[in-house]
Write an enzyme that holds these catalytic residues in place. Structure first.
Site, PDB file in Angstrom:
ATOM      1  N   GLU A  21      -0.424 -11.761   3.394  1.00 17.43           N
ATOM      2  CA  GLU A  21      -0.211 -10.320   3.254  1.00 17.43           C
ATOM      3  C   GLU A  21      -0.767  -9.646   4.498  1.00 17.43           C
ATOM      4  OE1 GLU A  21      -0.984  -8.219  -1.012  1.00 17.43           O
ATOM      5  OE2 GLU A  21      -2.487  -9.624  -0.365  1.00 17.43           O
ATOM      6  N   GLU A  32      -1.792   2.106  -1.834  1.00 11.00           N
ATOM      7  CA  GLU A  32      -2.388   1.196  -2.826  1.00 11.00           C
ATOM      8  C   GLU A  32      -3.732   1.756  -3.266  1.00 11.00           C
ATOM      9  OE1 GLU A  32      -2.882  -2.940  -1.701  1.00 11.00           O
ATOM     10  OE2 GLU A  32      -3.956  -3.417  -3.539  1.00 11.00           O
TER      11      GLU A  32
END
Ligand SMILES: *[C@@H]1O[C@H](CO)[C@@H](O)[C@H](O)[C@H]1NC(C)=O
Ligand SMILES: *[C@@H]1O[C@H](CO)[C@@H](O)[C@H](O)[C@H]1NC(C)=O
Length: 273
Positions: A130, A213
């Site tokens: 990621e 996020e």
């Protein structure tokens, strides 16, 4: 000659991030999502992914989006493009992303990442990782959030701290902007180039998306974020979803020519008995 300074000032306005200095609004068609979903709306690929809670997001065909979360543990809303099939960043072209975020309200946030995010997924050559380019946060990032702090680097004119975090089989790369900003253009390619210089494993990527996020290991995060402007560019052009089928401009039906009748002339020879 008096015109010259005026021309120059106009020019600099054009070059500056004009979307940061003017009001932005969501435009185009939209899709309201209230469960985990990865899909596209017109030319824009999006994903809502959350662990727990009552969440939603609205994604627009201009790339902009808004995010709502209630009693969640980890929540990600993101808009941009999937790279299908996954490719090395250097093979894709020059990748940039524009974003503008409004922190509508939030509570119980333990960690937050606003910027650009993506994955490698299903790559046969490299393991999954990621990547995050964090330009803004809701709450300060704890200094021990990643298990390796690599150092500070100038990337595209600003100082970022680069981290690598390994969490089981998952590797995460982070560039965290020292002076956060709620609007700007992120040179995604510049981050990949810096990460490669540091010796991070070169890998193919499967997405480039503007990300919001938020999370808390014990859950209970509530709030809303608005991204009135979010766009991903490749070589200066707004990137488009591979799943997007642009509307075809109606083509004038060709006037049908009268069908020629082919008359088969069959010569019949009279049977002479
Ligand atoms: C989306 O979620 C937010 C946060 O829970 C909530 O305030 C909002 O009403 C929700 N929107 C819709 C249309 O359900
Ligand atoms: C919040 O979620 C937890 C589970 O993660 C649940 O036990 C709790 O009842 C929820 N609270 C509310 C107010 O919905």
């Amino acid at each position: 000659m008096k015109v010259l300074p005026f021309v120059f000032s106009l020019f600099s306005i054009t070059l500056a991030e004009s979307f940061c200095n003017t009001p932005s609004e969501h435009t185009g068609d939209s899709i309201f999502v209230d469960k985990n979903l990865k899909s596209n709306v017109g030319p824009v690929d999006f994903e809502l992914w959350a662990n727990g809670g009552n969440n939603n997001a609205t994604f627009y065909t201009d790339g902009s989006f808004s995010c709502g979360f209630k009693n969640t543990t980890d929540y990600l809303c993101r808009s941009g493009i999937q790279i299908v099939p996954d490719q090395y960043p250097s093979d894709i072209g020059h990748i940039k992303a524009e974003f503008k975020v409004e922190k509508v309200n939030f509570e119980n946030v333990q960690y937050s990442y606003i910027g650009v995010y993506g994955w490698t997924l299903g790559s046969k050559v490299n393991k999954v990782f990621e990547y995050y380019i964090v330009d803004d946060v809701l709450v300060p990032i704890p200094s021990d959030f990643a298990n390796e702090k690599i150092g500070d680097f100038m990337i595209d004119g600003a100082e970022y701290t680069v981290y690598r975090n390994t969490n089981g089989g998952l590797t995460q790369y982070f560039s965290v902007r020292k002076v956060t900003r709620s609007c700007g253009t992120i040179d995604v390619t510049a981050h990949f180039e810096q990460w490669e210089k540091i010796g991070f494993q070169k890998s193919t990527i499967s997405e480039v998306k503007v990300l919001g996020e938020i999370g808390n290991d014990v859950g209970g995060v509530n709030g809303a974020l608005n991204f009135p402007h979010a766009k991903v560019y490749i070589d200066g052009k707004v990137a488009q979803s591979k799943a997007y089928v642009p509307p075809t401009t109606p083509v004038e039906e060709p006037v049908e020519e009268p069908k020629k009748t082919i008359t088969k002339i069959v010569k019949c020879k009279a049977k002479k008995n």
